[in-house]
Design an enzyme around this catalytic site. Structure first.
Site, short mmCIF file in Angstrom:
data_model
loop_
_atom_site.label_atom_id
_atom_site.label_comp_id
_atom_site.label_asym_id
_atom_site.label_seq_id
_atom_site.Cartn_x
_atom_site.Cartn_y
_atom_site.Cartn_z
N ASP A 42 -60.31 -103.78 70.21
CA ASP A 42 -60.50 -103.76 71.67
C ASP A 42 -59.37 -102.99 72.37
O ASP A 42 -58.24 -102.96 71.89
CB ASP A 42 -60.57 -105.20 72.18
CG ASP A 42 -61.23 -105.28 73.55
OD1 ASP A 42 -61.87 -104.29 73.98
OD2 ASP A 42 -61.10 -106.33 74.21
N ASN A 90 -72.80 -104.83 74.27
CA ASN A 90 -72.30 -103.49 74.66
C ASN A 90 -73.40 -102.55 75.15
O ASN A 90 -73.12 -101.52 75.75
CB ASN A 90 -71.51 -102.83 73.51
CG ASN A 90 -70.15 -103.46 73.25
OD1 ASN A 90 -69.66 -103.46 72.13
ND2 ASN A 90 -69.51 -104.00 74.29
C1 IPE Z 1 -65.83 -106.81 71.88
O1 IPE Z 1 -65.17 -106.11 72.85
C2 IPE Z 1 -66.83 -105.93 71.18
C3 IPE Z 1 -66.28 -104.88 70.33
C4 IPE Z 1 -65.02 -104.67 70.07
C5 IPE Z 1 -67.26 -104.02 69.71
P1 IPE Z 1 -65.67 -106.10 74.37
O2 IPE Z 1 -64.70 -105.26 75.11
O3 IPE Z 1 -67.10 -105.68 74.43
O4 IPE Z 1 -65.58 -107.62 74.76
P2 IPE Z 1 -65.32 -108.31 76.17
O5 IPE Z 1 -66.31 -107.71 77.13
O6 IPE Z 1 -63.90 -107.98 76.57
O7 IPE Z 1 -65.48 -109.76 75.94
C1 IPE Z 2 -63.45 -101.52 72.35
O1 IPE Z 2 -62.81 -100.96 73.43
C2 IPE Z 2 -64.53 -100.65 71.80
C3 IPE Z 2 -65.88 -101.19 71.97
C4 IPE Z 2 -66.21 -102.25 72.62
C5 IPE Z 2 -66.94 -100.43 71.35
P1 IPE Z 2 -63.32 -101.17 74.92
O2 IPE Z 2 -64.24 -100.03 75.26
O3 IPE Z 2 -63.90 -102.51 75.09
O4 IPE Z 2 -61.97 -101.00 75.72
P2 IPE Z 2 -61.53 -101.86 76.98
O5 IPE Z 2 -61.58 -103.29 76.60
O6 IPE Z 2 -62.47 -101.52 78.09
O7 IPE Z 2 -60.13 -101.39 77.25
MG MG Z 3 -63.09 -104.29 75.63
#
Ligand code: IPE
Ligand code: IPE
Ligand code: MG
Length: 266
Positions: A42, A90
């Site tokens: 993340d 997502n």
């Molecule tokens: C969790 O991260 C999903 C992945 C890393 C694929 P998210 O960024 O989607 O989760 P939330 O929204 O912070 O809970």
């Molecule tokens: C994790 O990074 C990747 C996926 C969820 C695919 P994020 O895209 O959630 O990055 P933040 O949390 O918005 O910084």
């Molecule tokens: Mg995220």
């Protein structure tokens, strides 16, 4: 200038980093490794936005971290690594970001399959992959097939994965078995559930790593993580280094896993 002075600052930093990594590595006890590490990768978006770049730039940088982390995991002999690459939730992100993530998945598999193969890695997935765009699904099927004979590290990609969806699927399957008379309701047990999860045959994660400091599990492996140890770091995924990966393993080795029991000495 004497040759000893021709080293640049970056050479010096890199030697110091190697030495530090070596000293951390030496502390890891090879007989107490986690068998399975699951990672919530993340913070890609925040990493990019802090550089005034589009979020997609962060996802691309995150791909390099995937390569680096899997190499580090292989170097110390971790048997199973599960990466949360795309959650069932997502899909509610903007369409261009979803498309970029799917194309990066395709690119990653295309570029890395040779290296994964020569490292004897087997590829597995959890999640409803039938809903992935056809170009990504094709690449995934090819990579799974290509790596299917390997018996080294198991790389598990969580794609369109949501734990609640998984549990609903399990309930439907068992419900059908009951309706068909294949099993009596009072015979449903731990194994019945386990055998119908996406993770059938995969041991529960011993260690969960989540980058970017969020204190939640975001619908990831809810059943499977009943006794998993958590390592949460503020580091954003693109900045997550080999050394920090090793530190997470070290931290895990300091934990006292009791599984509800008391220590023999207490
Ligand atoms: C969790 O991260 C999903 C992945 C890393 C694929 P998210 O960024 O989607 O989760 P939330 O929204 O912070 O809970
Ligand atoms: C994790 O990074 C990747 C996926 C969820 C695919 P994020 O895209 O959630 O990055 P933040 O949390 O918005 O910084
Ligand atoms: Mg995220």
């Amino acid at each position: 200038m004497p040759s000893g002075q021709s080293r640049t600052l970056s050479d010096i930093v890199s030697v110091a980093k190697d030495k530090y990594e070596e000293s951390v590595l030496k502390l890891i006890q090879p007989n107490r490794l986690p068998q399975h590490i699951a990672i919530i990768m993340d913070g890609n978006g925040r990493w990019a936005l802090s550089r005034h770049m589009p979020r997609i730039f962060g996802h691309r940088a995150g791909m390099e971290t995937v390569r680096r982390t899997l190499q580090a995991a292989r170097d110390i002999g971790i048997e199973f690594v599960t990466l949360y690459a795309f959650s069932a939730e997502n899909w509610s992100r903007p369409k261009p970001e979803i498309s970029a993530l799917m194309h990066l998945l395709q690119e990653y598999l295309r570029k890395e399959v040779d290296e994964l193969d020569s490292s004897n890695v087997k590829l597995l997935t959890i999640g409803n992959i039938s809903k992935l765009p056809s170009y990504a699904k094709r690449e995934l099927d090819c990579a799974i097939e290509r790596l299917s004979k390997n018996d080294g590290q198991k790389l598990v990609l969580a794609l369109n994965y949501g734990s609640r969806d998984e549990i609903i699927t399990v309930a439907k399957r068992i419900g059908t078995m009951v309706a068909n008379g294949e099993i009596k309701p009072d015979r449903i047990n731990f194994k019945t559930i386990e055998d119908n999860l996406y993770t059938k045959g995969i041991p529960d994660p011993d260690l969960l790593i989540r980058t970017s400091g969020e204190l939640r599990i975001s619908n990831f492996l809810l059943w499977q993580m009943a006794y998993t140890e958590f390592y949460i770091t503020e580091t954003l995924w693109p900045d997550f280094s080999r050394v920090e990966f090793f530190k997470a393993v070290l931290e895990y080795q300091k934990r006292d896993r009791r599984f509800g029991c008391v220590k023999a000495s207490s």
